[in-house]
Write an enzyme that holds these catalytic residues in place. Structure first.
Site, PDB file in Angstrom:
ATOM      1  N   HIS A 144       0.829  -1.215   0.000  1.00 48.97           N
ATOM      2  CA  HIS A 144       0.000   0.000   0.000  1.00 48.97           C
ATOM      3  C   HIS A 144       0.861   1.262   0.000  1.00 48.97           C
ATOM      4  O   HIS A 144       0.501   2.254  -0.631  1.00 48.97           O
ATOM      5  CB  HIS A 144      -0.977  -0.015   1.181  1.00 48.97           C
ATOM      6  N   HIS A 201       5.576 -14.262   5.631  1.00 50.90           N
ATOM      7  CA  HIS A 201       5.999 -13.113   6.430  1.00 50.90           C
ATOM      8  C   HIS A 201       4.913 -12.687   7.406  1.00 50.90           C
ATOM      9  O   HIS A 201       5.141 -12.549   8.586  1.00 50.90           O
ATOM     10  CB  HIS A 201       6.406 -11.934   5.534  1.00 50.90           C
ATOM     11  N   GLU A 210       5.260 -12.669  11.321  1.00 51.40           N
ATOM     12  CA  GLU A 210       4.760 -11.403  11.879  1.00 51.40           C
ATOM     13  C   GLU A 210       3.247 -11.247  11.743  1.00 51.40           C
ATOM     14  O   GLU A 210       2.726 -10.140  11.817  1.00 51.40           O
ATOM     15  CB  GLU A 210       5.480 -10.227  11.187  1.00 51.40           C
ATOM     16  N   HIS A 242      14.759 -13.358   7.564  1.00 50.34           N
ATOM     17  CA  HIS A 242      13.759 -14.154   8.300  1.00 50.34           C
ATOM     18  C   HIS A 242      14.005 -15.656   8.138  1.00 50.34           C
ATOM     19  O   HIS A 242      13.875 -16.417   9.096  1.00 50.34           O
ATOM     20  CB  HIS A 242      12.345 -13.822   7.815  1.00 50.34           C
TER      21      HIS A 242
HETATM   22 CO    CO Z   1       9.909  -8.718   8.519  1.00 52.77          CO
END
Ligand code: CO
Length: 298
Positions: free
Chosen positions: A123, A182, A213, A245
């Site tokens: 976004h 993610h 997350e 990650h």
């Molecule tokens: Co991250």
């Protein structure tokens, strides 16, 4: 009587001719610049050198899908840009890359990000591109943003098939695959991981998705692994690159990594360090989205 009507009609005709000439002129003015097309590829970026292979894979596939089109890159992470700049590698953020593209005379641009879902980062990118669309002189330009990876059920199912294909052949019946997505605080976009999980389970009852997350979490999956009597888990990132990650949160040696938690829970764990952008079939799904945007230029 007739004469009056004729005069009126001639006046109308004159107006019509003048008006359409103006329109034609206006049209000509707007279209006078030759069409120059470009694709701006946008990624978060990575400081992990091996993970950069993913970007080469993307670039070669995009270039062969759009022969002759200008292809450029932009990277959204300021931390990544700063770190690489210290090593002498200069990378542009999307706004700078887009300004350069327009300055170089490109007037049909597809901005394609390698996001998995339309979360906050997507976004933000959209807002930045929108600012360029509102600039003066933008009436003769078109800048479109391609959709992220998980844009339809068809794309979700195709992505799952591609992940199943890249699973090592050593997987035995009863072994599980756990994909690390993610995740996002952007709830409607984050819910796509739950949707992906639903379609994954429809194809393979021991294929799961959890996120670092967002939702679902590792804690949501572990009880299911136990209930299904799983002994071994293959961990694979469901992110464009097998970056930070994947290296740390998924398969790092720290005690809070997924590998450590699952090992402690008694599972055998094998890590497959390959980003989705290294999988040509998944890159093709992104390219389908770029094509959908690009088709508006024809
Ligand atoms: Co991250």
């Amino acid at each position: 009587m007739f004469k009056k009507k004729e005069i009126f009609l001639s006046i109308c005709l004159v107006f019509l001719v003048v008006f359409s000439a103006n329109l034609a002129l206006a049209g000509k003015h707007g279209d006078s610049k030759p069409v120059k097309q470009a694709i701006l590829l946008v990624a978060f970026g990575t400081t992990v050198p091996e993970a950069r292979k993913a970007f080469d894979q993307i670039e070669s596939q995009v270039k062969s899908a759009f022969p002759g089109l200008e292809v450029r890159w932009a990277f959204t992470s300021s931390i990544v840009r700063k770190k690489l700049s210290e090593q002498g590698v200069k990378l542009d953020p999307p706004t700078v890359a887009l300004a350069k593209i327009l300055e170089d005379g490109f007037n049909r641009v597809v901005v394609a990000s390698f996001h998995t879902i339309p979360g906050e980062e997507f976004h933000d990118l959209y807002k930045d591109v929108d600012a360029f669309r509102n600039m003066s002189g933008s009436h003769h330009r078109r800048i479109l943003v391609a959709r992220p990876l998980l844009s339809s059920r068809k794309h979700m199912e195709a992505a799952i098939d591609a992940m199943l294909e890249q699973t090592p052949k050593s997987r035995k019946p009863g072994d599980a695959i756990l994909l690390m997505g993610h995740g996002s605080e952007h709830q409607p976009a984050d819910a796509l991981y739950a949707a992906l999980n639903f379609y994954a389970q429809g194809k393979d009852s021991n294929l799961y998705i959890a996120t670092v997350e967002g939702q679902p979490t590792l804690e949501d999956v572990v009880p299911k692994l136990k209930k299904n009597g799983v002994k071994k888990v293959f961990l694979m990132p469901f992110m464009a690159v097998a970056g930070d990650h994947a290296q740390n949160d998924m398969c790092g040696d720290e005690k809070d990594s997924w590998k450590s938690i699952l090992t402690k829970d008694g599972f055998e764990v094998e890590c497959v360090m390959k980003g989705t952008a290294e999988n040509p079939k998944i890159v093709n799904l992104w390219i389908e989205n770029i094509k959908a945007s690009h088709s508006h230029f024809k």
